[in-house]
Design a protein around this motif. Sequence first.
Motif, PDB file in Angstrom:
ATOM      1  N   MET A   1      34.632  14.243 -45.044  1.00 42.89           N
ATOM      2  CA  MET A   1      33.859  14.728 -46.184  1.00 42.89           C
ATOM      3  C   MET A   1      33.224  16.081 -45.860  1.00 42.89           C
ATOM      4  SD  MET A   1      33.391  13.373 -49.263  1.00 42.89           S
ATOM      5  CE  MET A   1      33.200  11.593 -49.172  1.00 42.89           C
ATOM      6  N   GLN A   2      32.671  16.208 -44.661  1.00 48.69           N
ATOM      7  CA  GLN A   2      32.083  17.470 -44.255  1.00 48.69           C
ATOM      8  C   GLN A   2      33.124  18.590 -44.248  1.00 48.69           C
ATOM      9  OE1 GLN A   2      30.744  17.713 -40.205  1.00 48.69           O
ATOM     10  NE2 GLN A   2      29.759  19.700 -40.479  1.00 48.69           N
ATOM     11  N   GLU A   3      34.295  18.309 -43.682  1.00 51.52           N
ATOM     12  CA  GLU A   3      35.348  19.334 -43.618  1.00 51.52           C
ATOM     13  C   GLU A   3      35.774  19.768 -45.023  1.00 51.52           C
ATOM     14  OE1 GLU A   3      36.265  20.924 -41.113  1.00 51.52           O
ATOM     15  OE2 GLU A   3      36.111  19.697 -39.305  1.00 51.52           O
ATOM     16  N   TRP A   4      35.798  18.823 -45.946  1.00 50.43           N
ATOM     17  CA  TRP A   4      36.220  19.151 -47.320  1.00 50.43           C
ATOM     18  C   TRP A   4      35.241  20.114 -47.979  1.00 50.43           C
ATOM     19  CZ3 TRP A   4      40.738  18.237 -49.655  1.00 50.43           C
ATOM     20  CH2 TRP A   4      40.823  18.491 -51.029  1.00 50.43           C
ATOM     21  N   PHE A   5      33.945  19.899 -47.712  1.00 53.82           N
ATOM     22  CA  PHE A   5      32.924  20.753 -48.324  1.00 53.82           C
ATOM     23  C   PHE A   5      32.724  22.065 -47.559  1.00 53.82           C
ATOM     24  CE2 PHE A   5      31.616  16.869 -50.521  1.00 53.82           C
ATOM     25  CZ  PHE A   5      31.294  17.369 -51.779  1.00 53.82           C
ATOM     26  N   GLN A   6      33.118  22.098 -46.295  1.00 60.07           N
ATOM     27  CA  GLN A   6      32.888  23.292 -45.484  1.00 60.07           C
ATOM     28  C   GLN A   6      33.781  24.439 -45.953  1.00 60.07           C
ATOM     29  OE1 GLN A   6      33.589  22.627 -41.315  1.00 60.07           O
ATOM     30  NE2 GLN A   6      32.118  24.181 -40.703  1.00 60.07           N
ATOM     31  N   PRO A   7      33.218  25.617 -46.229  1.00 54.53           N
ATOM     32  CA  PRO A   7      34.032  26.729 -46.731  1.00 54.53           C
ATOM     33  C   PRO A   7      35.208  27.061 -45.821  1.00 54.53           C
ATOM     34  CG  PRO A   7      31.699  27.228 -46.977  1.00 54.53           C
ATOM     35  CD  PRO A   7      31.777  25.953 -46.187  1.00 54.53           C
ATOM     36  N   GLU A   8      35.002  26.970 -44.500  1.00 55.05           N
ATOM     37  CA  GLU A   8      36.075  27.259 -43.552  1.00 55.05           C
ATOM     38  C   GLU A   8      36.604  25.979 -42.912  1.00 55.05           C
ATOM     39  OE1 GLU A   8      32.090  27.638 -41.473  1.00 55.05           O
ATOM     40  OE2 GLU A   8      32.961  28.045 -43.421  1.00 55.05           O
ATOM     41  N   GLY A   9      36.409  24.849 -43.602  1.00 55.07           N
ATOM     42  CA  GLY A   9      36.763  23.556 -43.028  1.00 55.07           C
ATOM     43  C   GLY A   9      38.247  23.350 -42.823  1.00 55.07           C
ATOM     44  N   ASP A  10      38.577  22.465 -41.884  1.00 51.36           N
ATOM     45  CA  ASP A  10      39.968  22.104 -41.608  1.00 51.36           C
ATOM     46  C   ASP A  10      40.429  21.002 -42.557  1.00 51.36           C
ATOM     47  OD1 ASP A  10      40.418  23.752 -39.186  1.00 51.36           O
ATOM     48  OD2 ASP A  10      38.819  22.499 -38.354  1.00 51.36           O
ATOM     49  N   ARG A  11      41.726  20.903 -42.722  1.00 48.59           N
ATOM     50  CA  ARG A  11      42.315  19.849 -43.540  1.00 48.59           C
ATOM     51  C   ARG A  11      43.126  18.917 -42.648  1.00 48.59           C
ATOM     52  NH1 ARG A  11      38.821  21.188 -46.088  1.00 48.59           N
ATOM     53  NH2 ARG A  11      38.748  22.133 -48.170  1.00 48.59           N
ATOM     54  N   LEU A  12      42.924  17.626 -42.804  1.00 43.97           N
ATOM     55  CA  LEU A  12      43.607  16.641 -41.979  1.00 43.97           C
ATOM     56  C   LEU A  12      44.983  16.334 -42.540  1.00 43.97           C
ATOM     57  CD1 LEU A  12      40.656  14.145 -41.350  1.00 43.97           C
ATOM     58  CD2 LEU A  12      41.369  16.090 -39.949  1.00 43.97           C
ATOM     59  N   GLY A  13      45.960  16.301 -41.654  1.00 42.09           N
ATOM     60  CA  GLY A  13      47.325  15.999 -42.065  1.00 42.09           C
ATOM     61  C   GLY A  13      47.709  14.557 -41.839  1.00 42.09           C
ATOM     62  N   ARG A  14      46.897  13.831 -41.084  1.00 40.09           N
ATOM     63  CA  ARG A  14      47.124  12.401 -40.862  1.00 40.09           C
ATOM     64  C   ARG A  14      45.775  11.708 -40.845  1.00 40.09           C
ATOM     65  NH1 ARG A  14      48.258  14.196 -35.507  1.00 40.09           N
ATOM     66  NH2 ARG A  14      50.494  13.927 -35.810  1.00 40.09           N
ATOM     67  N   SER A  15      45.789  10.407 -40.916  1.00 37.11           N
ATOM     68  CA  SER A  15      44.524   9.671 -40.918  1.00 37.11           C
ATOM     69  C   SER A  15      43.842   9.816 -39.563  1.00 37.11           C
ATOM     70  CB  SER A  15      44.762   8.193 -41.214  1.00 37.11           C
ATOM     71  OG  SER A  15      45.336   7.548 -40.082  1.00 37.11           O
ATOM     72  N   PRO A  16      42.521   9.865 -39.537  1.00 35.40           N
ATOM     73  CA  PRO A  16      41.816   9.874 -38.255  1.00 35.40           C
ATOM     74  C   PRO A  16      42.215   8.707 -37.356  1.00 35.40           C
ATOM     75  CG  PRO A  16      40.301  10.452 -40.009  1.00 35.40           C
ATOM     76  CD  PRO A  16      41.575  10.035 -40.675  1.00 35.40           C
ATOM     77  N   LEU A  17      42.447   7.550 -37.956  1.00 35.31           N
ATOM     78  CA  LEU A  17      42.808   6.376 -37.175  1.00 35.31           C
ATOM     79  C   LEU A  17      44.083   6.622 -36.373  1.00 35.31           C
ATOM     80  CD1 LEU A  17      42.183   3.425 -36.489  1.00 35.31           C
ATOM     81  CD2 LEU A  17      43.570   2.759 -38.471  1.00 35.31           C
ATOM     82  N   GLU A  18      45.067   7.270 -36.973  1.00 32.28           N
ATOM     83  CA  GLU A  18      46.330   7.532 -36.278  1.00 32.28           C
ATOM     84  C   GLU A  18      46.110   8.472 -35.096  1.00 32.28           C
ATOM     85  OE1 GLU A  18      50.848   9.262 -37.157  1.00 32.28           O
ATOM     86  OE2 GLU A  18      49.420   8.968 -38.803  1.00 32.28           O
ATOM     87  N   SER A  19      45.340   9.528 -35.294  1.00 32.53           N
ATOM     88  CA  SER A  19      45.076  10.458 -34.190  1.00 32.53           C
ATOM     89  C   SER A  19      44.322   9.778 -33.062  1.00 32.53           C
ATOM     90  CB  SER A  19      44.274  11.660 -34.702  1.00 32.53           C
ATOM     91  OG  SER A  19      45.033  12.435 -35.608  1.00 32.53           O
ATOM     92  N   ILE A  20      43.351   8.938 -33.406  1.00 31.27           N
ATOM     93  CA  ILE A  20      42.565   8.226 -32.387  1.00 31.27           C
ATOM     94  C   ILE A  20      43.455   7.272 -31.611  1.00 31.27           C
ATOM     95  CG2 ILE A  20      40.699   6.560 -32.055  1.00 31.27           C
ATOM     96  CD1 ILE A  20      39.377   7.941 -34.571  1.00 31.27           C
ATOM     97  N   ARG A  21      44.354   6.587 -32.299  1.00 37.48           N
ATOM     98  CA  ARG A  21      45.274   5.675 -31.606  1.00 37.48           C
ATOM     99  C   ARG A  21      46.149   6.425 -30.618  1.00 37.48           C
ATOM    100  NH1 ARG A  21      47.049   2.061 -36.861  1.00 37.48           N
ATOM    101  NH2 ARG A  21      45.598   0.306 -36.526  1.00 37.48           N
ATOM    102  N   ILE A  22      46.671   7.566 -31.021  1.00 32.91           N
ATOM    103  CA  ILE A  22      47.504   8.369 -30.126  1.00 32.91           C
ATOM    104  C   ILE A  22      46.699   8.795 -28.905  1.00 32.91           C
ATOM    105  CG2 ILE A  22      48.755  10.556 -29.901  1.00 32.91           C
ATOM    106  CD1 ILE A  22      49.468  10.261 -32.892  1.00 32.91           C
ATOM    107  N   MET A  23      45.462   9.202 -29.126  1.00 28.28           N
ATOM    108  CA  MET A  23      44.607   9.607 -28.018  1.00 28.28           C
ATOM    109  C   MET A  23      44.409   8.459 -27.031  1.00 28.28           C
ATOM    110  SD  MET A  23      40.671  10.957 -28.200  1.00 28.28           S
ATOM    111  CE  MET A  23      39.958  11.913 -26.853  1.00 28.28           C
TER     112      MET A  23
END
Length: 324
Positions: A147-169
């Motif tokens: 939500m923060q990234e969406w509102f941030q003017p220079e925010g990043d956009r996620l290409g996959r769910s956070p859960l998937e990235s955390i699992r890979i990590m």
Amino acid sequence: LDLALRSRIARESIDSRFYYEPILSAHPAKKSEKTYPFLNKKLRVPIWVSSMTGGTTMARTINRNLARACGEFGMGMGLGSCRMLLDDDSHIKDFDVRDLIGHDLPLFGNLGIAQLEQLVNDDRLQVIDVLIEKLQLDGMIIHVNPMQEWFQPEGDRLGRSPLESIRIMLETVNYPVIVKEVGQGMGLESLEALFRLPLAAIDFGASGGTNFALLEQLRADDNGLQDLTPLVHVGHDALEMVEMTNLLVHQLGDRMKCHQVIISGGVQNFLDGYFLMHKIQTNAIYGQASAFLRHATGSYEHLQKYIDAQIQGLRMAQTYLKVK
């Protein structure tokens, strides 16, 4: 007489979360020998200094004051966002505080979910290992903030769910990982998904404290973002997240792989922390950010006095108050 009249407490201002039991105990000693096992170390008080000061000009002063206080009082600490350190050592001294907190207390770094996703995409998770070694960290916190990234003017956009990235990590790294939200908390399904993972801890980042989505919206000039205002009021407070956690403890049983929680978000003082820790049914401490930040920008003595008062208040609560 004037002070007596001014000291009257209105009925509606009485904190009704507790039974006050004044005849059962002597006053607590100023210093306690009790310890709180957490993240494979032992805290002397059940308090976590939550992540803040990612890239401010005062980051070194704030981080060093907070780390010194953690070492003195026996608290754990999460650094602010270490994003700027991934490929550039010019600010490393702003975050290099292990000598102040000592090696007996937990010190974790902090990266955003967008940075984790990019490192996964680029097959560069090893740079986190290098950062952990440089700062002598015990592990890494991943803050999840779509939500923060969406509102941030220079925010990043996620290409996959956070859960998937955390699992890979988690499948790749061999150091402890904490996952936290940043001020809106998490719902039941998100909590369940995280408790099923072998995380070191979950940090609530509940609604009720600093709302970073709202902060970013206030920074933005885009009228379209202003029209999205209802989203910044969505979230879960710490008590609701405690109740959801308790439900999951019973529902998941042996399928629950994470058993430690940092209760944060809207924890205003030691009474909030004491109450919430006693309500939760898994190993937990409580975290604060803005309350510490307000006292960490000036002299160390100012911060020291504040923390000492919080700890003495917590010990009085532990001695005389029973949670209803």
